[in-house]
Scaffold this motif. Structure first.
Motif, PDB file in Angstrom:
ATOM      1  N   LEU A 253      42.514 -39.458   1.859  1.00 29.16           N
ATOM      2  CA  LEU A 253      43.819 -38.796   1.938  1.00 29.16           C
ATOM      3  C   LEU A 253      44.257 -38.424   0.536  1.00 29.16           C
ATOM      4  O   LEU A 253      43.873 -39.085  -0.435  1.00 29.16           O
ATOM      5  N   VAL A 254      45.040 -37.343   0.463  1.00 27.31           N
ATOM      6  CA  VAL A 254      45.654 -37.002  -0.817  1.00 27.31           C
ATOM      7  C   VAL A 254      47.151 -36.863  -0.599  1.00 27.31           C
ATOM      8  O   VAL A 254      47.616 -36.583   0.510  1.00 27.31           O
ATOM      9  N   LEU A 255      47.886 -37.077  -1.662  1.00 27.35           N
ATOM     10  CA  LEU A 255      49.335 -36.933  -1.586  1.00 27.35           C
ATOM     11  C   LEU A 255      49.710 -35.474  -1.707  1.00 27.35           C
ATOM     12  O   LEU A 255      49.148 -34.744  -2.520  1.00 27.35           O
ATOM     13  N   LEU A 256      50.680 -35.056  -0.914  1.00 22.41           N
ATOM     14  CA  LEU A 256      51.277 -33.750  -1.112  1.00 22.41           C
ATOM     15  C   LEU A 256      52.597 -34.005  -1.818  1.00 22.41           C
ATOM     16  O   LEU A 256      53.608 -34.355  -1.204  1.00 22.41           O
ATOM     17  N   ASP A 257      52.552 -33.839  -3.131  1.00 24.86           N
ATOM     18  CA  ASP A 257      53.666 -34.274  -3.939  1.00 24.86           C
ATOM     19  C   ASP A 257      53.641 -33.418  -5.199  1.00 24.86           C
ATOM     20  O   ASP A 257      52.680 -32.696  -5.470  1.00 24.86           O
ATOM     21  N   GLY A 258      54.683 -33.512  -5.958  1.00 24.93           N
ATOM     22  CA  GLY A 258      54.673 -32.760  -7.205  1.00 24.93           C
ATOM     23  C   GLY A 258      56.070 -32.660  -7.780  1.00 24.93           C
ATOM     24  O   GLY A 258      57.017 -33.228  -7.230  1.00 24.93           O
ATOM     25  N   PRO A 259      56.180 -31.960  -8.895  1.00 19.49           N
ATOM     26  CA  PRO A 259      57.481 -31.887  -9.573  1.00 19.49           C
ATOM     27  C   PRO A 259      58.589 -31.284  -8.688  1.00 19.49           C
ATOM     28  O   PRO A 259      59.740 -31.677  -8.787  1.00 19.49           O
ATOM     29  N   GLY A 260      58.232 -30.392  -7.802  1.00 15.03           N
ATOM     30  CA  GLY A 260      59.255 -29.767  -6.982  1.00 15.03           C
ATOM     31  C   GLY A 260      59.620 -30.542  -5.731  1.00 15.03           C
ATOM     32  O   GLY A 260      60.388 -30.051  -4.899  1.00 15.03           O
ATOM     33  N   PHE A 261      59.051 -31.750  -5.593  1.00 14.30           N
ATOM     34  CA  PHE A 261      59.269 -32.541  -4.383  1.00 14.30           C
ATOM     35  C   PHE A 261      60.275 -33.648  -4.640  1.00 14.30           C
ATOM     36  O   PHE A 261      60.368 -34.174  -5.751  1.00 14.30           O
ATOM     37  N   ARG A 262      60.960 -34.031  -3.577  1.00 15.78           N
ATOM     38  CA  ARG A 262      61.822 -35.207  -3.653  1.00 15.78           C
ATOM     39  C   ARG A 262      61.278 -36.274  -2.704  1.00 15.78           C
ATOM     40  O   ARG A 262      61.127 -36.022  -1.513  1.00 15.78           O
ATOM     41  N   ARG A 263      61.009 -37.437  -3.265  1.00 12.78           N
ATOM     42  CA  ARG A 263      60.491 -38.532  -2.432  1.00 12.78           C
ATOM     43  C   ARG A 263      61.623 -39.232  -1.711  1.00 12.78           C
ATOM     44  O   ARG A 263      62.760 -39.255  -2.172  1.00 12.78           O
ATOM     45  N   ILE A 264      61.292 -39.830  -0.594  1.00 16.23           N
ATOM     46  CA  ILE A 264      62.248 -40.693   0.081  1.00 16.23           C
ATOM     47  C   ILE A 264      61.743 -42.122  -0.074  1.00 16.23           C
ATOM     48  O   ILE A 264      60.593 -42.413   0.249  1.00 16.23           O
ATOM     49  N   GLU A 265      62.596 -42.969  -0.614  1.00 19.23           N
ATOM     50  CA  GLU A 265      62.228 -44.384  -0.738  1.00 19.23           C
ATOM     51  C   GLU A 265      63.261 -45.216  -0.013  1.00 19.23           C
ATOM     52  O   GLU A 265      64.448 -45.150  -0.323  1.00 19.23           O
ATOM     53  N   ARG A 266      62.796 -45.954   0.954  1.00 19.11           N
ATOM     54  CA  ARG A 266      63.717 -46.802   1.715  1.00 19.11           C
ATOM     55  C   ARG A 266      63.085 -48.157   1.928  1.00 19.11           C
ATOM     56  O   ARG A 266      61.873 -48.323   1.836  1.00 19.11           O
ATOM     57  N   GLU A 267      63.958 -49.094   2.242  1.00 21.86           N
ATOM     58  CA  GLU A 267      63.466 -50.394   2.680  1.00 21.86           C
ATOM     59  C   GLU A 267      63.179 -50.295   4.170  1.00 21.86           C
ATOM     60  O   GLU A 267      64.088 -50.108   4.972  1.00 21.86           O
ATOM     61  N   THR A 268      61.901 -50.371   4.501  1.00 25.72           N
ATOM     62  CA  THR A 268      61.560 -50.223   5.927  1.00 25.72           C
ATOM     63  C   THR A 268      60.909 -51.471   6.498  1.00 25.72           C
ATOM     64  O   THR A 268      60.776 -51.590   7.701  1.00 25.72           O
ATOM     65  N   HIS A 269      60.480 -52.396   5.635  1.00 27.71           N
ATOM     66  CA  HIS A 269      59.927 -53.657   6.119  1.00 27.71           C
ATOM     67  C   HIS A 269      60.790 -54.815   5.642  1.00 27.71           C
ATOM     68  O   HIS A 269      61.295 -54.804   4.521  1.00 27.71           O
ATOM     69  N   PHE A 270      60.898 -55.802   6.514  1.00 26.63           N
ATOM     70  CA  PHE A 270      61.731 -56.966   6.207  1.00 26.63           C
ATOM     71  C   PHE A 270      61.026 -58.203   6.688  1.00 26.63           C
ATOM     72  O   PHE A 270      60.332 -58.182   7.705  1.00 26.63           O
ATOM     73  N   MET A 271      61.212 -59.301   5.930  1.00 26.49           N
ATOM     74  CA  MET A 271      60.748 -60.556   6.498  1.00 26.49           C
ATOM     75  C   MET A 271      61.965 -61.434   6.794  1.00 26.49           C
ATOM     76  O   MET A 271      62.989 -61.343   6.106  1.00 26.49           O
ATOM     77  N   CYS A 272      61.840 -62.225   7.838  1.00 31.61           N
ATOM     78  CA  CYS A 272      62.980 -63.031   8.252  1.00 31.61           C
ATOM     79  C   CYS A 272      62.512 -64.399   8.727  1.00 31.61           C
ATOM     80  O   CYS A 272      61.373 -64.563   9.153  1.00 31.61           O
ATOM     81  N   TRP A 273      63.385 -65.372   8.575  1.00 28.64           N
ATOM     82  CA  TRP A 273      63.072 -66.757   8.936  1.00 28.64           C
ATOM     83  C   TRP A 273      64.385 -67.462   9.272  1.00 28.64           C
ATOM     84  O   TRP A 273      65.467 -67.007   8.892  1.00 28.64           O
ATOM     85  N   ARG A 274      64.251 -68.571   9.973  1.00 23.77           N
ATOM     86  CA  ARG A 274      65.461 -69.347  10.281  1.00 23.77           C
ATOM     87  C   ARG A 274      65.964 -69.999   9.001  1.00 23.77           C
ATOM     88  O   ARG A 274      65.179 -70.590   8.248  1.00 23.77           O
ATOM     89  N   ARG A 275      67.266 -69.886   8.797  1.00 22.63           N
ATOM     90  CA  ARG A 275      67.867 -70.442   7.572  1.00 22.63           C
ATOM     91  C   ARG A 275      67.586 -71.932   7.441  1.00 22.63           C
ATOM     92  O   ARG A 275      67.336 -72.428   6.327  1.00 22.63           O
ATOM     93  N   ALA A 276      67.590 -72.647   8.549  1.00 25.07           N
ATOM     94  CA  ALA A 276      67.404 -74.112   8.482  1.00 25.07           C
ATOM     95  C   ALA A 276      66.022 -74.485   7.951  1.00 25.07           C
ATOM     96  O   ALA A 276      65.817 -75.594   7.477  1.00 25.07           O
TER      97      ALA A 276
END
Lengths: 303, 303
Positions: A253-276
Motif C-alpha cells: 500500500l502507499v499513502l495518498l498524502d502530500g502538502p495539499g492534504f489535511r490529515r484527520i487524527e482522532r482517538e479511535t481506540h480505547f482501553m478500559c478496565w474496572r476501576r477496582a
DNA sequence: CCTACACATGAATGGAATTCATCTATACTG
DNA sequence: CAGTATAGATGAATTCCATTCATGTGTAGG
C-alpha cells in the motif's frame, strides 16, 4: 547501613564460581563472556582482593573466592526459593483481554509475543469482537480494547490509545505517487468504505474541501478486510495507519498524502478496565506494556 | 536457569518491607523515596502481584509481600556475612604510595579524598620526596610516582601519566593577556626556573626560536614553590599545567600562550610498581583510579 | 483549617552493565 | 608439530536501568 557490592556482580561471581567457568556462567546468565569478565574484575576491585586465579582457558577460585562463594550460594538459593513461592505454577496468572478485531489482528497480534516474553508468568486470553465488553457484567474480561467512541460506564476507567492518523491508502498499481496529487485526484479513484471507523469519506472530503462523488462504494465492517481489499487493488481505503503497518512497510500500500492534504487524527481506540482492579499487577503491567509499544510504533503515540 | 528479578529491586523491597516505610528505606539506602517507589512498583510488575498496600503516609505488606520478605531477609543477611568476611577490619588493606612532592601537593592531594571515598577499605600511606623509590629494595612502597625520566629497573613496570603541556605562566599583574604577545615578549619578562622539570627555558626558547637572555634567574627545586613564586609576581614560570590547575582556575596565574607559540608536551610523570604485584587489587584499583582521574582533569590524559 | 509528610508518577539524566571488536595464550586435533 | 579452536582479557561504544527532579495527591497532625 550494611554495605554490599553491586548485587549483579555478586550474582555473576556466584554463577561463575559455582560453574568454574566464565563461558558457562555467560551461557547461564544469557550474557557474553566479556560481561562476566568485566563484572568479576569490578567485584575484585570493590573487595580489593583476587577472587579467581586466571589460567589459559580456565579459572580457579582463590581462597578468598572460596570463602565468598560458600555463603553466597546459600544466599542465592534462599533468594530463589523466596521468589519461587510467588511464581509457583499453580498460581499462574490469567489476563483476559477482549479486543476489537482489526486492532487484534493488525496491530496487537504481531506484538503480543513480546508481551508473553516479557511476562512469562501471565497467560493471556485474547478474544475479539466488535462489541465493547460490558465490564460490569462480564467479569471474565479484565481489559477491553474498543473501537469507535470511548465507552462510558460507571466504575470503568478508560484510556485513549492516542491520536491515530487516518489516511487514504491504495495499491501502487492504482495510483502512482511519483508525482504530486491533490485531494481531488483521490476522490476520482474507486473508494472503499471501512464502516466501523468513525472517520468516513464524508468527513475526509469536508476537511479537504472536495466534493464526495455520490457513487456507491464497497464497504466492509472490518478494518482489516478493508485494508485487504485495498491491497487487492479494489480501491482507496480510508483507515488508520495502525492497521496498515506491514502493508506499508512491504510496499503493498502507499499513502495518498502530500502538502495539499489535511490529515484527520482522532482517538479511535480505547482501553478500559474496572476501576477496582486498576492496580492489579498483571493488568497494570499490560497497560504499561501496551502504552510503551504504542510509543515505539511507527506512528507513535500522540497526546 | 533460575530466574530472579532484578536484584537491586529485591534489595530495595527487603529494606522497605523490613522497615515498613519507603522513606526510611530511602534513608538507609541513600536514595530518594521516589527511587524506592519506582523499584517496588517494578518488582510488583515483575511478580505480577501486589507486595504492599498503600495508605496515606504508610505502607503495609500484603500476604504475598510477607511471604517474600521472610526468605529474603535471611538471604541478604547471609550475603552480608559472606561479604563481610572479605572486608573484616583486621585485614584492612594498606597501600603505600611514594610520590614526587609537587605532584603530591598540587595534583594528587586535592584528589586523594575521592580515592578514599571510592575505596574505603584501603588505607593509603602517602609519602613524598624527590627521589624515585627503589622498589626492589624498599618493599614497604607499593607504588611510586616519579618525576623526570622514566625509572628503569628490572622487574618494575612503568606507566607514563600522559603528555603534559609545559607552558609559561605568570601573575596577571605582570603581563596583560588582553593583547597578543609573542615568544620574544615572554623572554623579556623576569623568568623563574623550575629546576626539576626536565623542560627548561633553554628548551622552550629553542622550540620557539628566541634567544634566552643570559640573565640569572631565581630557581626552585620544587615545582609547587616555583608556581607559588609566580603567583607572588616574581616572574614567569615554565611548568606543567597540572601543577597550576587551581591557580589558573582562580585567575592567580595566566597562560602566556597564543597562535605564535609552540608548546612543549612531554611525559614527565610516571608511576611504577613491582611486576609481581601488578594484579594486587588495591594496587590495580589505584592505578585505574589515577588514570581515570587524569582522563577527566582539565588537560586530559594524552596518549 | 492549614501545614507537613509520605507515597506516586512521568520525564530526564547519569552511570552501570553489556556488547562489540580484537587480542593473547594455550589446549587440542589431525 | 602446525594449525585451529577455545576461554579469558581489555578498551571503546552502546544500551538500558536506576535514580533524580518536579510535581501531584491524600491525609495526619498541630
Amino acid at each position: 547501613m550494611r554495605r554490599l557490592p553491586p548485587l549483579p556482580a555478586l550474582r555473576t561471581f556466584e554463577v561463575a564460581a559455582r560453574l568454574g567457568s566464565f563461558a558457562a556462567a555467560a551461557s547461564e546468565l544469557n550474557v557474553t563472556p566479556s560481561a562476566i569478565s568485566h563484572q568479576v574484575r569490578s567485584l575484585e576491585a570493590w573487595f580489593e582482593r583476587l577472587l579467581f586465579v586466571r589460567g589459559t582457558r580456565r579459572v580457579e577460585l582463590t581462597p578468598d573466592g572460596r570463602r565468598l562463594l560458600s555463603g553466597l550460594t546459600q544466599a542465592f538459593d534462599l533468594m530463589h526459593d523466596s521468589c519461587a513461592v510467588l511464581r509457583s505454577p499453580d498460581q499462574v496468572r490469567v489476563l483476559a483481554v477482549h479486543c476489537a478485531p482489526s486492532f487484534a489482528s493488525k496491530w496487537l497480534g504481531p506484538r503480543i509475543g513480546r508481551f508473553m516474553q516479557a511476562y512469562p508468568a501471565t497467560t493471556l486470553r485474547l478474544t475479539s469482537g466488535p462489541e465493547p465488553p460490558d465490564l460490569r457484567r462480564n467479569t471474565g474480561i479484565q481489559l477491553g480494547i474498543t473501537y469507535g467512541a470511548p465507552p462510558e460506564r460507571a466504575a470503568v476507567e478508560v484510556q485513549a490509545l492516542g491520536l491515530e492518523p487516518t489516511v487514504p491508502m491504495c495499491s501502487p498499481r492504482i495510483a502512482s505517487t511519483s508525482e504530486p496529487i491533490t485531494p481531488q485526484d483521490v476522490v476520482r479513484l474507486p473508494l472503499i468504505e471501512s464502516k466501523l471507523n468513525p472517520v468516513h469519506w464524508a468527513d475526509w472530503c469536508r476537511v479537504n474541501r472536495v466534493r464526495l462523488p455520490p457513487a456507491a462504494r464497497p464497504s466492509f465492517d472490518r478494518g482489516s478486510m478493508a485494508i485487504a481489499a485495498a491491497v487487492d487493488g479494489l480501491g482507496v481505503v480510508l483507515e488508520t495507519l495502525r492497521f496498515a503497518e506491514s502493508e506499508l512497510a512491504r510496499g503493498e500500500l502507499v499513502l495518498l498524502d502530500g502538502p495539499g492534504f489535511r490529515r484527520i487524527e482522532r482517538e479511535t481506540h480505547f482501553m478500559c478496565w474496572r476501576r477496582a482492579e486498576r492496580d492489579h499487577p498483571a493488568l497494570s503491567a499490560f497497560r504499561e506494556w501496551l502504552v510503551a509499544q504504542l510509543a515505539t510504533s511507527p506512528d507513535g503515540l500522540s497526546t
